[in-house]
Design a protein around this motif. Sequence first.
Motif, mmCIF file in Angstrom:
data_model
loop_
_atom_site.group_PDB
_atom_site.id
_atom_site.type_symbol
_atom_site.label_atom_id
_atom_site.label_comp_id
_atom_site.label_asym_id
_atom_site.label_seq_id
_atom_site.Cartn_x
_atom_site.Cartn_y
_atom_site.Cartn_z
ATOM 1 N N ARG A 91 -8.388 0.361 -7.791
ATOM 2 C CA ARG A 91 -8.744 -0.015 -6.411
ATOM 3 C C ARG A 91 -8.608 -1.506 -6.149
ATOM 4 O O ARG A 91 -8.172 -1.927 -5.082
ATOM 5 N N PHE A 92 -8.951 -2.335 -7.119
ATOM 6 C CA PHE A 92 -9.047 -3.771 -6.855
ATOM 7 C C PHE A 92 -8.138 -4.653 -7.717
ATOM 8 O O PHE A 92 -7.932 -5.819 -7.377
ATOM 9 N N ILE A 93 -7.610 -4.138 -8.823
ATOM 10 C CA ILE A 93 -6.887 -4.994 -9.762
ATOM 11 C C ILE A 93 -5.407 -4.655 -9.829
ATOM 12 O O ILE A 93 -4.554 -5.541 -9.794
ATOM 13 N N ALA A 94 -5.067 -3.375 -9.925
ATOM 14 C CA ALA A 94 -3.658 -2.985 -10.052
ATOM 15 C C ALA A 94 -2.840 -3.432 -8.855
ATOM 16 O O ALA A 94 -1.700 -3.872 -8.986
ATOM 17 N N VAL A 95 -3.427 -3.340 -7.661
ATOM 18 C CA VAL A 95 -2.753 -3.807 -6.441
ATOM 19 C C VAL A 95 -3.725 -4.726 -5.712
ATOM 20 O O VAL A 95 -4.332 -4.357 -4.712
ATOM 21 N N PRO A 96 -3.911 -5.959 -6.207
ATOM 22 C CA PRO A 96 -4.905 -6.855 -5.616
ATOM 23 C C PRO A 96 -4.508 -7.316 -4.236
ATOM 24 O O PRO A 96 -3.344 -7.484 -3.927
ATOM 25 N N GLY A 97 -5.515 -7.490 -3.398
ATOM 26 C CA GLY A 97 -5.286 -8.027 -2.069
ATOM 27 C C GLY A 97 -5.492 -9.521 -2.064
ATOM 28 O O GLY A 97 -5.585 -10.153 -3.120
ATOM 29 N N PRO A 98 -5.587 -10.136 -0.871
ATOM 30 C CA PRO A 98 -5.770 -11.584 -0.798
ATOM 31 C C PRO A 98 -7.050 -12.045 -1.476
ATOM 32 O O PRO A 98 -7.089 -13.094 -2.089
ATOM 33 N N ALA A 99 -8.132 -11.237 -1.365
ATOM 34 C CA ALA A 99 -9.401 -11.617 -1.973
ATOM 35 C C ALA A 99 -9.378 -11.285 -3.458
ATOM 36 O O ALA A 99 -8.940 -10.207 -3.856
ATOM 37 N N THR A 100 -9.844 -12.216 -4.271
ATOM 38 C CA THR A 100 -9.848 -11.996 -5.710
ATOM 39 C C THR A 100 -11.255 -11.743 -6.245
ATOM 40 O O THR A 100 -11.423 -11.537 -7.440
ATOM 41 N N VAL A 101 -12.267 -11.754 -5.397
ATOM 42 C CA VAL A 101 -13.642 -11.533 -5.819
ATOM 43 C C VAL A 101 -13.984 -10.059 -5.640
ATOM 44 O O VAL A 101 -13.775 -9.484 -4.571
ATOM 45 N N LEU A 102 -14.502 -9.440 -6.696
ATOM 46 C CA LEU A 102 -14.888 -8.038 -6.607
ATOM 47 C C LEU A 102 -16.178 -7.885 -5.803
ATOM 48 O O LEU A 102 -17.001 -8.799 -5.754
ATOM 49 N N PRO A 103 -16.378 -6.731 -5.202
ATOM 50 C CA PRO A 103 -17.660 -6.468 -4.527
ATOM 51 C C PRO A 103 -18.809 -6.520 -5.531
ATOM 52 O O PRO A 103 -18.605 -6.444 -6.750
ATOM 53 N N SER A 104 -20.020 -6.601 -5.023
ATOM 54 C CA SER A 104 -21.194 -6.665 -5.894
ATOM 55 C C SER A 104 -21.390 -5.344 -6.635
ATOM 56 O O SER A 104 -20.809 -4.308 -6.284
ATOM 57 N N GLU A 105 -22.213 -5.389 -7.671
ATOM 58 C CA GLU A 105 -22.519 -4.167 -8.424
ATOM 59 C C GLU A 105 -23.091 -3.102 -7.495
ATOM 60 O O GLU A 105 -22.754 -1.916 -7.613
ATOM 61 N N ARG A 106 -23.962 -3.506 -6.577
ATOM 62 C CA ARG A 106 -24.578 -2.540 -5.670
ATOM 63 C C ARG A 106 -23.536 -1.855 -4.801
ATOM 64 O O ARG A 106 -23.546 -0.631 -4.658
ATOM 65 N N ARG A 107 -22.622 -2.652 -4.246
ATOM 66 C CA ARG A 107 -21.586 -2.065 -3.395
ATOM 67 C C ARG A 107 -20.655 -1.155 -4.177
ATOM 68 O O ARG A 107 -20.252 -0.098 -3.694
ATOM 69 N N LEU A 108 -20.317 -1.554 -5.379
ATOM 70 C CA LEU A 108 -19.456 -0.708 -6.210
ATOM 71 C C LEU A 108 -20.163 0.596 -6.580
ATOM 72 O O LEU A 108 -19.550 1.672 -6.585
ATOM 73 N N ALA A 109 -21.465 0.498 -6.888
ATOM 74 C CA ALA A 109 -22.225 1.703 -7.219
ATOM 75 C C ALA A 109 -22.256 2.660 -6.034
ATOM 76 O O ALA A 109 -22.104 3.878 -6.191
ATOM 77 N N GLU A 110 -22.437 2.116 -4.825
ATOM 78 C CA GLU A 110 -22.450 2.955 -3.632
ATOM 79 C C GLU A 110 -21.075 3.574 -3.377
ATOM 80 O O GLU A 110 -20.966 4.746 -3.025
ATOM 81 N N GLU A 111 -20.014 2.783 -3.564
ATOM 82 C CA GLU A 111 -18.663 3.271 -3.288
ATOM 83 C C GLU A 111 -18.273 4.411 -4.220
ATOM 84 O O GLU A 111 -17.641 5.392 -3.792
ATOM 85 N N PHE A 112 -18.660 4.297 -5.510
ATOM 86 C CA PHE A 112 -18.242 5.298 -6.482
ATOM 87 C C PHE A 112 -19.318 6.329 -6.788
ATOM 88 O O PHE A 112 -19.095 7.241 -7.592
ATOM 89 N N GLY A 113 -20.494 6.179 -6.165
ATOM 90 C CA GLY A 113 -21.545 7.174 -6.335
ATOM 91 C C GLY A 113 -22.120 7.243 -7.731
ATOM 92 O O GLY A 113 -22.392 8.333 -8.253
#
Length: 240
Positions: free
Chosen positions: A18-40
Amino acid sequence: MARTANKAQMVRTLIEARFIAVPGPATVLPSERRLAEEFGVARMTVRAALKLLEADGLIRSAPGASYMVVPPQVSKGPTLSSFTEDAQKRGWRPGSRVIERTAFDADARLAATLGIKPGDAVYQIGRVRTADDTPLSYERVCLPAAFVPGLIDEDLTGSLHQLLADRYDIRITRHERTITAVNVDAEQAELLGVKEGTAALCVPHIGYDQNGRRVEQVHALYRGDRYEFSSVTYLRETNP
């Protein structure tokens, strides 16, 4: 424990896709909380997945933030390879932006370097080398015009080594190079798309062809955040 490890590995794979193989302009990953919510999943699982990515060198800690994606690097080993070959091995689209193409008479120093006579004609080609349109290096190449007549009128946006082989039957088989750490000035920074003072690798080298002739003098400047060089060294044998 095995189940937790498997979930962390699964989340690691999802984050990379989602974030590394095809990186976008932003290089900072979302927070742990946001990632936990996104992936359940639980934050503990996300934290374990991030540690796996960090151990693999794909992300690094960022002060005041979560993690930053580490830009993919080109690793140049002792085997001679062209920029085009290096980029294609990483799955990138290589390209060139021609900055300069000129002809002039060699002075004594350049003539000695290339093994020609002072006053002999030389072609100089300056190019910014890109991967997927991102500048990675700047190269300035000098070649004896007698070896490559008409070269500066050719399409120079592709692999120069391939062009030399196809049109002039010149195959670069050896490089003699030195590597120095430098900080780029304003002009170099603009060419490479980085900030002034950014670390870079200055790699001047001489290229020899299959007949042992010195056919190119190259001054190359590589982005320090996108290149690393490795070498193989051996213990010198000594008599007992």
